[in-house]
Write an enzyme that holds these catalytic residues in place. Sequence first.
Site, PDB file in Angstrom:
ATOM      1  N   LYS A 113      -2.011 -10.261   3.856  1.00 21.06           N
ATOM      2  CA  LYS A 113      -3.419  -9.851   3.754  1.00 21.06           C
ATOM      3  C   LYS A 113      -3.742  -8.731   4.737  1.00 21.06           C
ATOM      4  CE  LYS A 113      -5.122 -12.254   0.414  1.00 21.06           C
ATOM      5  NZ  LYS A 113      -5.355 -13.676   0.413  1.00 21.06           N
ATOM      6  N   LYS A 194       3.047  -9.557 -11.747  1.00 17.44           N
ATOM      7  CA  LYS A 194       2.298 -10.742 -12.153  1.00 17.44           C
ATOM      8  C   LYS A 194       0.968 -10.310 -12.768  1.00 17.44           C
ATOM      9  CE  LYS A 194       0.449 -14.809  -9.861  1.00 17.44           C
ATOM     10  NZ  LYS A 194       0.369 -15.581  -8.637  1.00 17.44           N
ATOM     11  N   LYS A 197      -6.030  -9.296 -12.454  1.00 16.36           N
ATOM     12  CA  LYS A 197      -7.183  -8.460 -12.760  1.00 16.36           C
ATOM     13  C   LYS A 197      -7.149  -7.178 -11.934  1.00 16.36           C
ATOM     14  CE  LYS A 197     -11.091  -9.700 -14.236  1.00 16.36           C
ATOM     15  NZ  LYS A 197     -12.272 -10.423 -14.602  1.00 16.36           N
TER      16      LYS A 197
END
Length: 326
Positions: A113, A194, A197
């Site tokens: 992250k 993968k 969105k």
Amino acid sequence: MKTGRVFSGARPTGRQHLGNYLGAIKNYVALQDDYDCLYCIVDLHALTTLDEFEDLRQNCAEMALDWLAAGIEPAETIIFVQSQVPQVTELHTILSMFTPLGKLTDLPTFKEKVAQHPHNVNYGLVGYPVLMTADITLYRAGIVPVGVDQASHLEFAREIVRTFNYRTRSQALIEPQMKNTEFPKVLGTDGVQKMSKSLNNDIELAATPEVTLQRVMSMVTDPQRARRTDPGRPEVCNVFTLHQTFSPAEAPSIERECRAAGIGCVDCKKILSQNINAGLAPFRARRAELAQNSRLVWDILDEGARRARVLADATLQDVKAAVGLP
Ligand code: TRP
């Protein structure tokens, strides 16, 4: 007879796609037969990485509509939005006192992250797994169905529970078990990454048949099959992978024809698109019906939160007693 309590959470990403369905929602629906389930839309977790906030509320509602249309049964299952049970933030604060900071900054998910959002490494992001531990333990869930990407968070949660119970000499928290949701990773239309969105390689469950066809037509197939007359390799083709789910009856003959160059990618995709549209038609009809009344989804979520708060209060009372808070 239900044999335990399940909790799972997912970030409010708005309209769900085939990857969300095959990877999580389908399993959520199935688990309702055997467990008391809580399914939570984790909007507070979403805040850790958001730059813009306008869509958050709408994304929660869109996701809930997909869950409901897919068969999550609000009469049994508690479906709710995380922030509507503020007790979770209180438990998060208490659990944070039992969390060594180094454990959080060492987690591979944290490092990822940080790499993705170097401009916004906030305090909440560091505590992401603590909030997740609070989610699970607040409702005394024994079982947490998640993908392997969450395994380190589950292990972390188990450690915090053990530490908490040991140091407070209590049994206030339950150590959760991870239930690995076994499914092959659903790839996006690019055939490589993968389905997601944010990568814009997804096929939405609630898409129209026309948009579904467009998205399926844009799918990358076997890169070695340059000409229509070249034999294809179904085992490396993402279109074929989806055929196995959406065209179970035709998949064996499609496989044979693809290898023999008897069927081309365009026709193969048309069949897939038709079968996805046919398979999702009942879902889409239910979703449209639910969406007609714009209050309905929030009524269901409000009621879910109300039921969740009852469970939350009981746990929090034990936790506070264990640490000597009045
Ligand atoms: N961290 C999970 C994810 O990114 C979402 C999540 C939050 C979760 N709280 C949870 C999953 C509790 C399972 C249990 O996918």
